[in-house]
Write an enzyme that holds these catalytic residues in place. Structure first.
Site, PDB file in Angstrom:
ATOM      1  N   LYS A  49      -4.004   3.841   5.390  1.00 15.86           N
ATOM      2  CA  LYS A  49      -4.943   3.275   4.405  1.00 15.86           C
ATOM      3  C   LYS A  49      -5.862   4.378   3.877  1.00 15.86           C
ATOM      4  O   LYS A  49      -6.123   4.461   2.671  1.00 15.86           O
ATOM      5  CB  LYS A  49      -5.743   2.133   5.046  1.00 15.86           C
ATOM      6  N   GLN A  93      -9.966  -3.459  11.266  1.00 10.91           N
ATOM      7  CA  GLN A  93      -8.562  -3.482  11.665  1.00 10.91           C
ATOM      8  C   GLN A  93      -8.354  -4.470  12.813  1.00 10.91           C
ATOM      9  O   GLN A  93      -9.071  -4.447  13.811  1.00 10.91           O
ATOM     10  CB  GLN A  93      -8.114  -2.058  12.073  1.00 10.91           C
ATOM     11  N   ASP A 116     -10.093  -7.461   2.649  1.00  8.82           N
ATOM     12  CA  ASP A 116      -8.970  -7.958   3.451  1.00  8.82           C
ATOM     13  C   ASP A 116      -8.667  -9.429   3.136  1.00  8.82           C
ATOM     14  O   ASP A 116      -7.570  -9.913   3.418  1.00  8.82           O
ATOM     15  CB  ASP A 116      -9.361  -7.873   4.933  1.00  8.82           C
TER      16      ASP A 116
HETATM   17  N1  GUN Z   1      -3.619  -5.379  11.243  1.00  9.42           N
HETATM   18  C1  GUN Z   1      -2.369  -5.323  10.760  1.00  9.42           C
HETATM   19  N2  GUN Z   1      -2.383  -5.434   9.407  1.00  9.42           N
HETATM   20  C2  GUN Z   1      -3.680  -5.588   9.051  1.00  9.42           C
HETATM   21  C3  GUN Z   1      -4.339  -5.756   7.791  1.00  9.42           C
HETATM   22  O1  GUN Z   1      -3.723  -5.801   6.714  1.00  9.42           O
HETATM   23  N3  GUN Z   1      -5.685  -5.867   7.837  1.00  9.42           N
HETATM   24  C4  GUN Z   1      -6.379  -5.836   9.006  1.00  9.42           C
HETATM   25  N4  GUN Z   1      -7.702  -5.962   8.960  1.00  9.42           N
HETATM   26  N5  GUN Z   1      -5.796  -5.687  10.188  1.00  9.42           N
HETATM   27  C5  GUN Z   1      -4.463  -5.558  10.206  1.00  9.42           C
END
Ligand code: GUN
Length: 281
Positions: A49, A93, A116
């Site tokens: 990311k 995350q 998100d």
């Molecule tokens: N864990 C796995 N994929 C994601 C995501 O797209 N966002 C978040 N916050 N955690 C994740």
């Protein structure tokens, strides 16, 4: 034989367009990520990311907390980012370590910065048909369908999985796009009977090769959200080798849905920056 829905290629294209838009508008969106603990998969996702941010001209800040951090410690980090006017988007995350109350953390993120799309306000807006930030994986799938001119209006869509990050928001996005949606899950009776009716079949169940060719209607569009390990290899929920012979379109794993999730996060962050800039002028 089906057409491969090339998420990697479409994501690259969308990132390039986003980079141009950010440059043209003179924006400088900023994303903060919060990670607690040292789970290698989570660390890798967060790194990807940050790399995508760098690529498109989004500033990024990474908050790393120890795996022993209590709920309040994570809440403190989120609240600092909520108050920081230089931060437009916040991504915590998941999964968080066991001792952390995930629901409280997700609900602590200011909805204006919820790139998100997991906050109840974001999900409420999505389900009311007026989304602000939709969760990145299902929104990325909608983008992929639209880039390949796959018509959702009037299509019978079946979603396997009812999670808050994929299955449920996917059903709302498809409903908003005029599909007729069925959500299947672990208690669904005669699952194959349901999936065989799908014009668009989306699997987000997290079980390697769960969707076999006999569960798919010939000519269906098959979207695979799964990322599973099988004999040391990364595979999806769909038995790709066999299903690709009967589907009209299919996503590969890797290179299908995954890159679209990241590209969508970048787009959401840019939208957050645009909206916050509007509000302060
Ligand atoms: N864990 C796995 N994929 C994601 C995501 O797209 N966002 C978040 N916050 N955690 C994740």
């Amino acid at each position: 034989m089906s057409t491969i829905l090339d998420g990697k290629k479409i994501a690259e294209m969308r990132l390039e367009l986003l980079k141009e838009k950010i440059e043209e508008q003179g924006l400088y969106p900023r994303l903060a990520t919060v990670i607690a603990g040292s789970d290698p998969a989570s660390q890798m996702y967060v790194l990807m990311k940050h790399k995508a941010c760098e690529r498109v001209g989004i500033g990024s800040v990474g908050i790393e907390l120890s795996g022993e951090t209590p709920t309040q410690g994570v809440l403190d980090a989120v609240n600092r980012l909520n108050r920081d006017p230089d931060i437009n988007g916040i991504l915590v995350q998941l999964p968080l370590p066991r001792q952390v109350e995930t629901k409280r953390v997700v609900e602590a993120v200011r909805p204006e910065k919820d790139v998100d799309g997991y906050h109840p306000v974001s999900l409420g807006l999505l389900f009311s048909g007026e989304p602000r930030f939709a969760p990145c994986t299902p929104k990325g799938i909608m983008t992929l369908l639209s880039e390949y001119r796959i018509v959702t209006e009037g299509a019978r869509a079946v979603v396997i999985g009812r999670s808050i990050d994929v299955g449920r928001p996917m059903s709302a996005l498809l409903t908003n796009a005029d599909a007729t949606v069925t959500v299947c899950h672990s208690r669904t009776k005669n699952l194959a009977e349901e999936t065989r009716r799908a014009d668009i079949l989306i699997s987000a169940i997290g079980r390697a090769h769960f969707v076999t060719a006999d569960m798919v209607k010939p000519g269906a569009v098959v979207i695979d959200v799964g990322i599973n390990q099988l004999d040391g290899k990364l595979v999806g929920d769909v038995d790709f080798a066999h299903v690709k012979e009967i589907a009209s379109f299919i996503t590969p794993v890797p290179g299908g849905v995954g890159p679209m999730t990241i590209a969508t996060l970048m787009e959401n962050t840019c939208t957050a920056a645009e909206e916050q800039a509007c509000r302060t002028v």
